[in-house]
Design an enzyme around this catalytic site. Structure first.
Site, PDB file in Angstrom:
ATOM      1  NE  ARG A  92       0.188 -13.765  11.621  1.00 24.24           N
ATOM      2  CZ  ARG A  92      -0.556 -14.204  12.630  1.00 24.24           C
ATOM      3  NH1 ARG A  92      -0.803 -13.437  13.675  1.00 24.24           N
ATOM      4  NH2 ARG A  92      -1.045 -15.432  12.613  1.00 24.24           N
TER       5      ARG A  92
ATOM      6  CG  ASN B 233       0.841 -15.909  17.481  1.00 25.53           C
ATOM      7  OD1 ASN B 233       1.654 -15.389  16.711  1.00 25.53           O
ATOM      8  ND2 ASN B 233      -0.385 -16.245  17.108  1.00 25.53           N
TER       9      ASN B 233
ATOM     10  CE1 TYR C  78      -1.495 -11.624  22.607  1.00 23.63           C
ATOM     11  CE2 TYR C  78      -1.185 -13.771  21.597  1.00 23.63           C
ATOM     12  CZ  TYR C  78      -1.556 -12.442  21.505  1.00 23.63           C
ATOM     13  OH  TYR C  78      -1.976 -11.927  20.300  1.00 23.63           O
TER      14      TYR C  78
ATOM     15  CG  HIS D  20      -6.600 -16.076  12.787  1.00 21.67           C
ATOM     16  ND1 HIS D  20      -5.409 -15.400  12.964  1.00 21.67           N
ATOM     17  CD2 HIS D  20      -7.222 -16.015  13.987  1.00 21.67           C
ATOM     18  CE1 HIS D  20      -5.323 -14.958  14.203  1.00 21.67           C
ATOM     19  NE2 HIS D  20      -6.414 -15.326  14.854  1.00 21.67           N
TER      20      HIS D  20
ATOM     21  CD  GLU E 116      -1.880 -13.461  17.115  1.00 22.99           C
ATOM     22  OE1 GLU E 116      -2.320 -13.514  18.284  1.00 22.99           O
ATOM     23  OE2 GLU E 116      -2.420 -14.015  16.155  1.00 22.99           O
TER      24      GLU E 116
ATOM     25  CD  GLU F  43      -2.841 -18.038  18.701  1.00 23.58           C
ATOM     26  OE1 GLU F  43      -3.990 -18.232  19.120  1.00 23.58           O
ATOM     27  OE2 GLU F  43      -2.162 -17.050  19.049  1.00 23.58           O
TER      28      GLU F  43
END
Ligand code: IFM
Length: 440
Positions: free
Chosen positions: A78, A293, A295, A122, A347, A167
């Site tokens: 990616r 994504n 985290y 991005h 991610e 994002e």
């Protein structure tokens, strides 16, 4: 948690990067400047006063990097395209040399049997568009649609997936809400309006790419988290509910339900965005996949000072709480609230203060992190969430935005003075893990 279960045979294993964070070559072959070039020009904006001029020099070393990706045995890579590399001003003329780079990259990946999952945006808006008002200007959404059309027209038959945005929460809230990211604006009202234009641009891009006869799966990548109240107090619970509405539902509801969440609209008050009549129709395009994504979770405390997350499993070098169980909690909650398309974890990974010793990098903390998150992902899948792939962030140590090069997310160490790549223990572990999944 138990040993990671067997993932489906056709599960996509991958690694991820983004253009500005690794490419360098910031003015080569006709590339135009982006808002991140401008932002980095003010050294106060980046903790180590660095910039993206060279980064990992991937623009010149992509063959070596593709060989590294292939050596991991993963299915997919990616990466993002730098808009200003293929259209220097973000409008008008295309830059053939810029397209040639991505053409070579995609072909080199394909020759090694690695599928390309591309992200169009991005965070590196062409500076030319910023000069016209950036994402605050509604016209930027139309320009993004044109760019998406051109990429899909040229490459849509050779890509496995195209995501419109990475994002958008960050673009809006860190770029326009608190000035941590380019273009460095701190204005709550602008941030909300920008989030609307980003969503609009997503819808326009989806329409444009479908019209371009594209064959890739099309979708969007959102950064998401559960919002947990720190205590059972009414104030903490209300705060968590609002956080979920403002951060997660704010981007999901328009795409899946054609509206903004009422709670968040009310909270935004006079800052609520200007929405034109047809906007939700444009935004609510069917998508083929949702990129998630993950985290950390959001830990919501209304106390003063706020309670900090317990971090029973520790914190990463970013100071982020390690909280794998938040991943299944998030996915199961999303699955209950929305008619989800297939999900890719686009991610997941951690920053760790890694260094090379005797030619090796012993990043056991990262191996543990990934293992725990894969175990947690399996829990979500067992509970019925349709997850099709996992992309480890990141292939390489790279430019971590306003943290500069001080934070290392890669499974491959980069010595920025020499550009030497050293696969860390986590890279060897990931290779073995993926191979073992295939052997089962
Ligand atoms: O490096 C970033 C990436 O660009 C977007 N998602 C989060 C990563 C770690 O901060």
């Amino acid at each position: 948690m138990n040993q990671a279960k067997q993932f489906p045979a056709d599960f996509t294993w991958g690694v991820a990067t983004s253009a500005f964070q690794i490419e360098g070559a910031s003015a080569d072959d006709g590339k135009g400047p982006s808002i991140w070039d401008t932002f980095c020009a003010n050294p106060l904006n980046i903790k180590d006063h660095s910039d993206g001029t060279v980064a990992c020099d991937h623009y010149h070393r992509y063959r070596e990097d593709v060989a590294l990706i292939a050596s991991l045995g993963v299915d997919a890579y990616r990466f993002s395209m730098a808009w200003s590399r293929v259209q220097p001003a973000g409008k008008g003329a295309w830059n053939e040399k810029g397209f040639d780079f991505y053409d070579r990259l995609i072909d080199t990946l394909a020759a090694k049997g690695v599928a390309s999952h591309v992200t169009l945006y991005h965070w590196d808006l062409p500076q030319g568009l910023q000069d016209d008002g950036g994402w605050l200007n509604r016209d930027t959404a139309a320009r993004f649609g044109e760019y998406a059309h051109e990429v899909a027209r040229r490459f849509g038959d050779r890509l496995d997936a195209i995501a419109t945005h990475n994002e958008p929460w960050c673009t809006a809230n860190l770029g326009y809400g608190n000035a941590q990211f380019a273009p460095g604006v701190a204005d709550a009202k602008q941030a909300v309006q920008v989030s609307h234009h980003l969503l609009l641009s997503h819808g326009l891009a989806m329409q444009a790419m479908r019209a371009a006869n594209n064959k890739a799966q099309l979708g969007i990548v959102l950064n998401q988290w559960t919002a947990d109240p720190a205590t059972d107090s009414e104030a903490d619970r209300a705060m968590a509910e609002l956080e979920w509405a403002k951060s997660v539902q704010w981007f999901m509801d328009p795409i899946f339900k054609g509206r903004y969440p009422e709670l968040a609209v009310r909270a935004h008050g006079a800052n609520a965005p200007v929405v034109h009549d047809n906007d939700f129709k444009i935004i609510q395009q069917p998508i083929d996949f949702l990129g998630c994504n993950y985290y950390f979770r959001s830990y919501c405390s209304a106390e003063d000072p706020p309670r900090t997350p317990p971090g029973k499993l520790g914190f990463t070098d970013m100071g982020w709480e390690i909280y794998p169980q938040g991943l299944p909690e998030l996915l199961v909650k999303l699955n209950a609230e929305y008619a989800l398309p297939p999900i890719y974890i686009t991610e997941n990974g951690m920053a760790n203060p890694d260094s090379v010793t005797g030619g090796a990098v012993h990043d056991q903390a990262r191996i543990d992190f990934v293992k725990m998150h894969l175990d947690a992902l399996a829990v979500a899948m067992d509970q019925g969430v349709d997850v099709r792939g996992y992309f480890l962030w990141s292939l390489l140590d790279n430019f971590e935005w306003n943290s500069g090069y001080a934070k290392r997310f890669g499974i491959v160490h980069v010595d920025y003075a020499t550009q030497k790549r050293t696969p860390k223990d986590s890279a060897h572990w990931y290779r073995e893990f993926v191979a073992a999944q295939r052997r089962r």
